[in-house]
Scaffold this active site. Structure first.
Site, mmCIF file in Angstrom:
data_model
loop_
_atom_site.group_PDB
_atom_site.id
_atom_site.type_symbol
_atom_site.label_atom_id
_atom_site.label_comp_id
_atom_site.label_asym_id
_atom_site.label_seq_id
_atom_site.Cartn_x
_atom_site.Cartn_y
_atom_site.Cartn_z
ATOM 1 N N ARG A 16 0.814 -1.221 0.000
ATOM 2 C CA ARG A 16 0.000 0.000 0.000
ATOM 3 C C ARG A 16 0.851 1.277 0.000
ATOM 4 N NH1 ARG A 16 -4.252 -0.684 4.531
ATOM 5 N NH2 ARG A 16 -2.505 -1.774 5.495
ATOM 6 N N ASN A 34 -6.466 -2.603 1.531
ATOM 7 C CA ASN A 34 -6.383 -4.062 1.583
ATOM 8 C C ASN A 34 -7.785 -4.607 1.634
ATOM 9 O OD1 ASN A 34 -3.777 -4.932 1.682
ATOM 10 N ND2 ASN A 34 -3.580 -4.746 3.901
#
Ligand code: ZN
Ligand code: ZN
Ligand code: FE
Length: 743
Positions: A16, A34
């Site tokens: 990320r 996520n």
């Protein structure tokens, strides 16, 4: 606006923040999150910027991540004003759990940098390294769903954790000298650095320590100290089974062992497996004590893979100049039971140790060290566990969810869903009921983690395996069908799956023992098969295995069934008079006798008549020592086709006239490879199949595998062999799952 879904190993590897940094660089607005099974990105910008952004995602992804699939959809634009990382949202789907990762170079550097705030911190880690599978409870991978949830972060750690520019952004196991887990000695009032220094002193003085690692406890001692090694042997009741050795660094390894480039690559990879290396006749370092790996020519070698290992070797205390450069590091478990993971068991099991160095980060799933050999310069996995499990194998089939419980020895199990086969870490030999408990718990943990609810379960055909009983129980509790798969067919399927091969093959499965369709012992089988069904089209010549369990450990008992003559057995000094007569009696009266086609047992029998090993004290001992002898010979023999009985007789006769034992060991390998190749060639003509799959524990033997492969290829056949899935029973759960997926 683009909606991008990225599948693969993208959790717990810094994905990320990587996306966030790229987005900022390319002036992209939107978000990343996520979703449990994938990472989802909303990206809004000019077409050019979006294109570059996507290119970078595909080509500059973080070192530990693996992108398997990217789905892209166009959506109407929205009012984004920046690019944000948003909280994890849980959605079900295919899940890729990262295996545990060895300490990275940057963390190792910080570990020994006196100016770093994690100087000498035994749990230093980052987004690219540290514990993963062994500390995870559920997905998505976030701190509160790991065993780090007990440890609140200090302000400094929290700052790094939430800062996308830090290399610890989103690193779930993050901690430091001011927060998080710590090491301590059991039964002594010493913690942190004092505990490490104490343990070093014990090891340097020739003592034994138990040390808690990533996936369980190890027993450790100075590998050059014969007496210390012997103490571990005596307390583990492991008289000769080889121990693995952890070396301080590559230079120390090279002083003792031969190390090729490809071996070095794997030895020093982020998985850090145990690699079997040839031992130098004349080493230049501290010689490894001869009782570490007696009677074989290879040593299981690994490098430090946790910060604690590095501190044990390199802590800057007064011992720095003479601390051993190699330590025996063997799984800490009582005989036959899985590796110990908690303090209560450690205190019980390791009372013979001079120190028990533990820590308070809970291990949720056991993971032994992986063990890897090399055949023809390619890896050949012997035990697939830490660093590799639970990376899935892809095998296209149907979408059903399967639980395959595996075999009885070297057990691993497999959960499969959507063409993905996730093999578990190593569980062990399930003969012991305590191991069955661990198997059960591990199945629960892994199915929770991977969110797989089996719709079908698979096991071996053997009616008396504990795994069969467990599968029967699970299938009746869950009210799902159970299918039983013949052992050697499962071996061949595991090899096909690893090679992603979907057609028909000639399968040659050689191993120690598996239950045959006809209730006899199989282990030298030739199949024509695909992923749905098989036919046993040939097997090695049947022989009589007498004496039950003992016949699997004592090769001389098998030898006597071939020799049939007591005088010759006496001349070869196969066993003492009483045993010889007793065994002959069983054979003559057909008591405790079973029909067998096990190639593994024939290896044992030939090792016995050559005087190499008459009784094995651990599984595979005779075969390993036998191979080591064969590798000492360079003699060339004329190829000749014989069946196994004829091969045995030839070796026996040559032995009786005093030919060299190493040459005869070599001859046996040559003859067996020739037999296999010729049988496969005939089957290839008859059934018009051009591909041969080699599997079964016997093919761990690199000499046999290599010779057989050569001979098959010279006959124009394509050969499928194992690389990262073990050819031994540690791989059959994969084969079972493949077949179950066809049902
Ligand atoms: Zn790191
Ligand atoms: Zn901290
Ligand atoms: Fe097997």
């Amino acid at each position: 606006m683009l909606n991008i879904k990225i599948f693969g190993i993208v959790q717990g590897v810094g994905f990320r923040p990587f996306v966030k940094n790229l987005a900022d660089a390319h002036k992209i607005f939107g978000s990343v999150s996520n979703r449990g099974s994938y990472v989802e990105i909303f990206a809004q910008s000019s077409d050019d910027d979006l294109k570059n952004f996507l290119d970078d995602i595909n080509h500059k992804n973080p070192p530990r991540s693996t992108i398997l699939k990217v789905d892209i959809n166009s959506l109407p634009d929205k009012n984004f004003s920046d690019f944000q990382i948003i909280e994890s949202i849980h959605e079900s789907g295919d899940i890729f759990v990262s295996p545990d990762i060895a300490i990275c170079d940057k963390c190792a550097e910080e570990l020994f940098d006196p100016n770093n705030r994690r100087y000498l911190h035994p749990f230093i880690n980052c987004t690219a390294c540290g514990a993963r599978l062994t500390i995870m409870k559920n997905m998505p991978y976030d701190r509160e769903r790991t065993s780090m949830n007990e440890f609140p972060m200090c302000d400094a750690c929290a700052e790094e954790y939430f800062n996308p520019n830090s290399r610890r952004y989103d690193a779930q196991p993050i901690c430091c000298n001011d927060c998080g887990c710590e090491v301590y000695l059991l039964g002594k009032n010493l913690r942190g650095h004092d505990a490490i220094k104490f343990t070093r002193k014990i090891l340097a003085d020739g003592g034994i320590a138990a040390i808690k690692g990533i996936g369980g406890f190890h027993l450790a001692c100075d590998a050059s100290n014969f007496d210390a090694v012997q103490r571990i042997r005596d307390s583990k009741t492991r008289p000769t089974k080889p121990f693995a050795v952890m070396f301080k660094d590559i230079a120390a390894v090279e002083r003792e062992c031969y190390l090729s480039d490809v071996e070095k690559t794997f030895l020093d990879s982020s998985q850090k497996p145990i690699v079997l290396l040839g031992i130098r006749e004349q080493g230049t370092g501290n010689r490894i004590a001869r009782n570490v790996a007696p009677n074989i020519n290879k040593l299981g070698v690994m490098l430090p893979y946790t910060p604690l290992h590095m501190l044990i070797f390199n802590f800057p205390d007064s011992l720095i100049l003479y601390f051993p450069t190699s330590l025996v590091l063997t799984s800490g478990n009582p005989s036959g039971v899985p590796i110990t993971i908690d303090d209560d068991d450690a205190a019980k099991n390791f009372n013979f140790c001079d120190a028990i160095l533990s820590h308070n980060r809970k291990i949720l799933l056991r993971a032994d060290d992986s063990v890897m050999d090399f055949i023809d310069n390619r890896p050949s996995m012997i035990r697939r566990s830490r660093g590799y499990a639970p990376l899935p194998v892809f095998y296209e089939s149907n979408k059903k969810s399967v639980l395959a419980v595996g075999g009885e020895l070297k057990n691993t199990f497999c959960l499969a869903k959507n063409n993905l086969l996730y093999a578990s870490p190593y569980i062990g030999d399930v003969g012991d009921l305590r191991t069955v408990e661990v198997l059960k718990n591990s199945i629960h943990r892994m199915s929770d983690l991977l969110e797989i609810k089996p719709e079908i379960t698979a096991c071996d055909l053997h009616p008396r395996y504990q795994t069969t009983a467990l599968a029967e129980k699970i299938s009746s509790e869950l009210q799902i069908p159970l299918i039983k798969i013949q052992h050697h067919y499962a071996h061949i399927l595991s090899c096909m799956a690893e090679n992603n091969f979907h057609g028909e093959v000639i399968g040659a499965a050689f191993d120690g023992t598996g239950y045959g369709d006809d209730g006899t012992i199989w282990g030298g089988e030739f199949f024509i098969c695909d992923s749905k069904s098989y036919e046993r089209v040939a097997h090695i010549k049947k022989f009589i295995q007498a004496g039950g369990d003992k016949s699997a450990r004592e090769g001389w008992r098998i030898a006597l069934a071939f020799i049939k003559n007591l005088d010759i057995a006496r001349e070869l000094n196969l066993a003492d008079e009483n045993n010889l007569r007793g065994q002959k009696f069983l054979l003559d009266k057909n008591i405790n006798c079973v029909t067998s086609t096990s190639v593994g047992r024939i290896f044992d029998a030939v090792a016995a008549i050559l005087g190499i090993c008459k009784v094995s004290t651990y599984e595979g001992e005779a075969a390993m020592r036998f191979q080591a002898c064969a590798e000492r010979s360079n003699k060339k023999f004329r190829a000749e086709f014989m069946n196994t009985e004829e091969i045995f007789t030839e070796i026996l006769n040559r032995r009786l006239i005093g030919e060299n034992v190493n040459d005869l060991a070599r001859l046996f390998h040559e003859r067996l490879a020739e037999m296999t190749a010729q049988i496969c060639e005939e089957l290839s003509f008859k059934y018009k199949i051009k591909t041969v799959a080699l599997s079964g524990g016997v093919f761990q033997n690199s000499l046999l595998s290599s010779l057989t492969n050569d001979k098959l290829q010279r006959r124009g056949l394509k050969v499928l062999r194992h690389e990262l899935i073990p050819p031994n029973d540690g791989g059959i759960c994969i084969g079972q799952a493949v077949n179950a997926l066809q049902n």
